[in-house]
Design a protein around this motif. Structure first.
Motif, mmCIF file in Angstrom:
data_model
loop_
_atom_site.group_PDB
_atom_site.id
_atom_site.type_symbol
_atom_site.label_atom_id
_atom_site.label_comp_id
_atom_site.label_asym_id
_atom_site.label_seq_id
_atom_site.Cartn_x
_atom_site.Cartn_y
_atom_site.Cartn_z
ATOM 1 N N PHE A 255 0.854 -1.188 0.000
ATOM 2 C CA PHE A 255 0.000 0.000 0.000
ATOM 3 C C PHE A 255 0.887 1.235 0.000
ATOM 4 N N ILE A 256 0.320 2.383 -0.274
ATOM 5 C CA ILE A 256 1.105 3.587 -0.548
ATOM 6 C C ILE A 256 2.062 3.951 0.587
ATOM 7 N N GLU A 257 1.545 4.057 1.808
ATOM 8 C CA GLU A 257 2.404 4.467 2.925
ATOM 9 C C GLU A 257 3.516 3.459 3.178
ATOM 10 N N GLY A 258 3.218 2.183 2.999
ATOM 11 C CA GLY A 258 4.251 1.165 3.142
ATOM 12 C C GLY A 258 5.326 1.320 2.083
ATOM 13 N N GLN A 259 4.922 1.624 0.856
ATOM 14 C CA GLN A 259 5.886 1.831 -0.224
ATOM 15 C C GLN A 259 6.781 3.038 0.056
ATOM 16 N N LYS A 260 6.187 4.098 0.599
ATOM 17 C CA LYS A 260 6.974 5.280 0.931
ATOM 18 C C LYS A 260 8.021 4.970 1.987
ATOM 19 N N GLY A 261 7.713 4.024 2.851
ATOM 20 C CA GLY A 261 8.625 3.690 3.930
ATOM 21 C C GLY A 261 9.539 2.522 3.651
ATOM 22 N N SER A 262 9.580 2.043 2.414
ATOM 23 C CA SER A 262 10.469 0.922 2.088
ATOM 24 C C SER A 262 11.922 1.320 2.329
ATOM 25 N N TYR A 263 12.757 0.336 2.610
ATOM 26 C CA TYR A 263 14.158 0.660 2.887
ATOM 27 C C TYR A 263 14.830 1.298 1.686
ATOM 28 N N VAL A 264 14.428 0.912 0.464
ATOM 29 C CA VAL A 264 15.080 1.503 -0.713
ATOM 30 C C VAL A 264 14.637 2.946 -0.913
ATOM 31 N N ASN A 265 13.413 3.271 -0.544
ATOM 32 C CA ASN A 265 12.964 4.658 -0.651
ATOM 33 C C ASN A 265 13.688 5.533 0.364
ATOM 34 N N ILE A 266 13.944 4.984 1.540
ATOM 35 C CA ILE A 266 14.703 5.729 2.550
ATOM 36 C C ILE A 266 16.131 5.955 2.068
ATOM 37 N N ILE A 267 16.729 4.929 1.462
ATOM 38 C CA ILE A 267 18.077 5.084 0.892
ATOM 39 C C ILE A 267 18.067 6.166 -0.180
ATOM 40 N N ALA A 268 17.057 6.159 -1.044
ATOM 41 C CA ALA A 268 16.965 7.160 -2.109
ATOM 42 C C ALA A 268 16.852 8.565 -1.538
ATOM 43 N N GLN A 269 16.172 8.713 -0.405
ATOM 44 C CA GLN A 269 16.078 10.024 0.252
ATOM 45 C C GLN A 269 17.458 10.493 0.707
ATOM 46 N N GLN A 270 18.263 9.571 1.179
ATOM 47 C CA GLN A 270 19.637 9.905 1.565
ATOM 48 C C GLN A 270 20.461 10.294 0.345
ATOM 49 N N PHE A 271 20.327 9.540 -0.729
ATOM 50 C CA PHE A 271 21.061 9.836 -1.955
ATOM 51 C C PHE A 271 20.687 11.212 -2.507
ATOM 52 N N ALA A 272 19.421 11.590 -2.364
ATOM 53 C CA ALA A 272 18.958 12.871 -2.898
ATOM 54 C C ALA A 272 19.694 14.043 -2.258
ATOM 55 N N LEU A 273 20.158 13.859 -1.040
ATOM 56 C CA LEU A 273 20.905 14.917 -0.356
ATOM 57 C C LEU A 273 22.305 15.094 -0.932
ATOM 58 N N ALA A 274 22.744 14.109 -1.711
ATOM 59 C CA ALA A 274 24.098 14.153 -2.259
ATOM 60 C C ALA A 274 24.090 14.034 -3.782
ATOM 61 N N GLY A 275 23.082 14.605 -4.414
ATOM 62 C CA GLY A 275 23.056 14.635 -5.871
ATOM 63 C C GLY A 275 22.277 13.524 -6.524
ATOM 64 N N GLY A 276 21.611 12.671 -5.731
ATOM 65 C CA GLY A 276 20.815 11.601 -6.311
ATOM 66 C C GLY A 276 19.627 12.143 -7.080
ATOM 67 N N GLY A 277 19.301 11.497 -8.182
ATOM 68 C CA GLY A 277 18.192 11.953 -9.003
ATOM 69 C C GLY A 277 16.856 11.434 -8.521
ATOM 70 N N GLU A 278 15.817 11.620 -9.324
ATOM 71 C CA GLU A 278 14.468 11.199 -8.962
ATOM 72 C C GLU A 278 14.419 9.684 -8.782
ATOM 73 N N PHE A 279 13.738 9.264 -7.742
ATOM 74 C CA PHE A 279 13.544 7.834 -7.475
ATOM 75 C C PHE A 279 12.049 7.569 -7.583
#
Length: 492
Positions: A63-87
Motif C-alpha cells: 500500500f502507498i504508505e508502506g511503499q513510501k517507507g520501504s528501505y530503498v525509498n529511505i536510501i533514495a532520500q539519503q542519496f537525494a541529499l548528495a546529488g541523487g536523481g528522482e527515485f
C-alpha cells in the motif's frame, strides 16, 4: 559603562569569528559533521532490485504508505541529499492494500492490530493489476519474486497472471509483456543499484509448512511450484546473471545476504507445546494412542523400526503443557502395516503463525476430535526439524553465492543474517530503542510475521547506508528510527 563594555566585547568576538580562516562548518546531514559525500559511489541514477522487502510490503499487503517507507525509498532520500536523481516508485492506488484482476479481488487488504489480534482493514482494494502505469520506475522491487524471476521473460505479462506464470505487481509497471525485471533496470543506465533477493526462494516452502518440494538437483525452474525450494545452482546462475547485467557499464552497488526465515516471528510465535491438560485429560488422551504406541513396539520386535525411532514416535500426555501431535513424512514409512507417521512436536519443530487459530479447534464440532491433540496436525501447520534443515542448507548455499559475487564485483555487502539472528535471540538496541522479533510487540516486524514494520524498514535502510559508507567512503547519516512508527493504524 557596563553596557558599553559588553557591546564592545560582542563586536570584537564577531569580528574575530568573521575573519577566522579556520572556521568549521558542521554538516548536519552527514555522519561525521563533514560535508556530505558519496565517496567513490555515483548515485545520480539509483535503481533498486528485489522482492517484497524492496517494494515496502508490510502487514500482509502492499500500500502507498508502506511503499513510501520501504528501505530503498529511505536510501533514495539519503542519496537525494548528495546529488541523487528522482527515485520513482510504482505506487498502489490506495492504503487499503490488495489487488484486483479484472475487477475481482485476488489479494486481500492489509492488516491492523485491533488490540486483540491482527484484523483486515475495512474497505475494498482499488488497485487493478491490468491498469498499466507510466514508467520507467526506479524501485523494481516485486513482491513474490524469486531470484530467477528477475531474469524471466514474461514475468510481467498480464495474460499470465491467472495461471501463475506472471506476477500481478510487476504486470502493472513492466515496460512490455516480454521484458524482464533486470532488462527494465539496465535500460535506465543505473549508476548505482541495490539487490536483495533470494528470500522467496525458500520462504514459500517454509510458510507452507514444507508442503512444497526441495528442488535441489533440478536445474529447470520452469517445473517448480510456488512453494518449492530453489536449487542453489539455479540461484547462483540467476544471481550472477543479475549482477553481471547491472555492472556491465560500470555501475556500483550493494547487496545483502539472507536471514534464516525460520528466525521470523511467523515461525517463532506459536509454541510447540501449547496444549494444557489436566491429569485426567492426559490419561484419557494417552489411552487413545495406546494401540498406536503398541504398534510401534511390534515394529521394533520385528526389526521394522529402531528402538530410538519408536521412542521418538511414542505419544504420551501428562498434566501441564503438552506438545502437539503432528504428521511427519520424514519418519520411516510403515503405513503398509497400519502404522501412521505420527509423533509429538519438539522444540526443533516450528509451528507456523497461522496455526495459532487452528490448534485446539474441533473437527465438525466433535469435542473428541481436537486438532493438534486427538487429530494430528497436517504438514501445512508445522515446519518440521528436517524441513528446517532443508531451508537452512539452501539459505547457506545462497549466501555463499551472494558473498562471493559481492567480493568479486567490488560491491558493498550487508550482513543481515546476523542481525536477524540477534533479533530472535534477545533483540538489538537502536537509537536507545530495543527491537526484537516478537510478534506484534517487538517493533521490527509487521503483523504478517514476515515483513518489517516501518521502524524495521528504517533500521534496514541504516544497515544499507552504513555498508555503503564503509565500502565507498561515503558519510551518510543514519535515520533516527524513533521517528518511524512500529505499526500502521487502521486508517491512513
Amino acid at each position: 559603562m557596563i553596557k558599553n563594555f559588553k557591546w564592545l566585547l560582542f563586536a570584537s568576538l564577531a569580528f574575530v569569528a568573521c575573519n577566522n580562516d579556520d572556521e568549521v562548518t558542521v554538516d548536519t546531514t552527514s555522519s561525521d559533521g563533514k560535508p556530505l559525500t558519496v565517496g567513490s559511489a555515483v548515485v545520480t541514477k539509483y535503481i533498486a532490485l528485489g522482492d517484497s522487502y524492496a517494494a515496502g510490503f508490510s502487514d500482509n499487503a502492499l500500500f502507498i504508505e508502506g511503499q513510501k517507507g520501504s528501505y530503498v525509498n529511505i536510501i533514495a532520500q539519503q542519496f537525494a541529499l548528495a546529488g541523487g536523481g528522482e527515485f520513482k516508485t510504482p505506487f498502489m492506488a490506495d492504503n487499503i492494500g490488495g489487488l484486483l484482476l479484472g475487477g475481482n479481488v485476488i489479494l486481500g487488504q492489509r492488516l491492523f492490530f485491533n488490540g486483540a489480534a491482527p484484523t483486515p482493514v475495512t474497505g475494498r482494494p482499488s488497485t487493478e493489476a491490468t491498469t498499466k502505469l507510466t514508467g520507467p520506475f526506479s524501485n523494481l522491487g516485486v513482491p513474490g519474486a524469486k531470484s530467477y524471476h528477475l531474469v524471466a521473460p514474461g514475468y510481467g505479462n498480464v495474460a499470465g497472471i491467472a495461471t501463475g506464470v506472471a506476477n500481478p505487481y510487476f504486470a502493472r509497471f513492466a515496460t512490455s509483456a516480454s521484458t524482464t525485471v533486470v532488462a527494465d533496470a539496465v535500460a535506465q543506465d543505473p549508476t548505482f543499484f541495490s539487490l536483495w533477493i533470494g528470500g522467496n526462494d525458500v520462504l514459500g516452502y517454509a510458510t507452507s509448512g514444507g508442503s512444497g518440494r526441495n528442488q535441489t538437483g533440478n536445474m529447470n525452474p520452469a517445473t517448480y511450484a510456488s512453494n518449492d525450494i530453489t536449487d542453489p545452482a539455479v540461484f547462483a546462475g540467476a544471481y550472477n546473471g543479475i549482477v553481471n547485467a547491472m555492472t556491465a557499464k560500470g555501475a556500483k552497488g550493494i547487496v545483502a545476504n539472507l536471514p534464516y526465515v525460520t528466525a521470523l516471528p511467523f515461525f517463532t510465535t506459536v509454541p510447540y507445546n501449547p496444549v494444557p491438560l489436566s491429569a485426567a485429560a492426559a490419561t484419557q488422551l494417552s489411552a487413545g494412542y495406546a494401540i498406536y504406541n503398541a504398534g510401534l513396539r511390534t515394529m521394533v520386535t520385528n526389526n521394522l523400526l529402531t528402538d530410538a525411532e519408536a521412542n521418538r514416535r511414542t505419544i504420551k500426555f501428562a498434566a501441564g503443557a503438552n506438545a502437539v501431535v503432528i504428521v511427519d513424512s520424514y519418519l520411516t514409512d510403515r503405513t503398509a502395516f497400519g502404522i501412521p507417521s505420527l509423533r509429538q512436536a519438539t522444540a526443533e519443530d516450528l509451528m507456523v503463525l497461522t496455526s495459532r487459530t487452528f490448534i485446539g479447534t474441533t473437527v465438525n464440532n466433535n469435542p473428541a476430535a481436537v486438532n493438534g491433540v486427538s487429530v494430528p496436525l497436517a504438514d501445512q501447520w508445522v515446519l518440521s526439524k528436517d524441513e528446517v534443515l532443508e531451508v537452512k542448507t539452501a539459505t547457506d548455499a545462497y549466501n555463499a553465492t551472494i558473498k562471493s559475487v559481492a567480493d568479486a564485483k567490488g560491491l558493498a555487502f550487508v550482513e543481515l543474517k546476523g542481525v536477524t539472528d540477534q533479533l530472535a535471540n534477545g533483540g538489538i538496541i537502536y537509537n536507545n530503542y530495543k527491537v526484537t522479533s516478537a510478534f506484534v510487540t517487538g517493533g521490527m516486524f509487521s503483523l504478517d510475521g514476515v515483513h518489517p514494520s516501518p521502524r524495521g524498514y528504517a533500521i534496514i535502510a541504516n544497515l544499507f547506508t552504513g555498508a555503503i559508507n564503509a565500502k565507498f567512503g561515503a558519510n551518510f547519516k543514519n535515520k533516527d528510527v524513533s521517528l518511524y512508527r512500529i505499526l500502521y493504524p487502521a486508517t491512513l
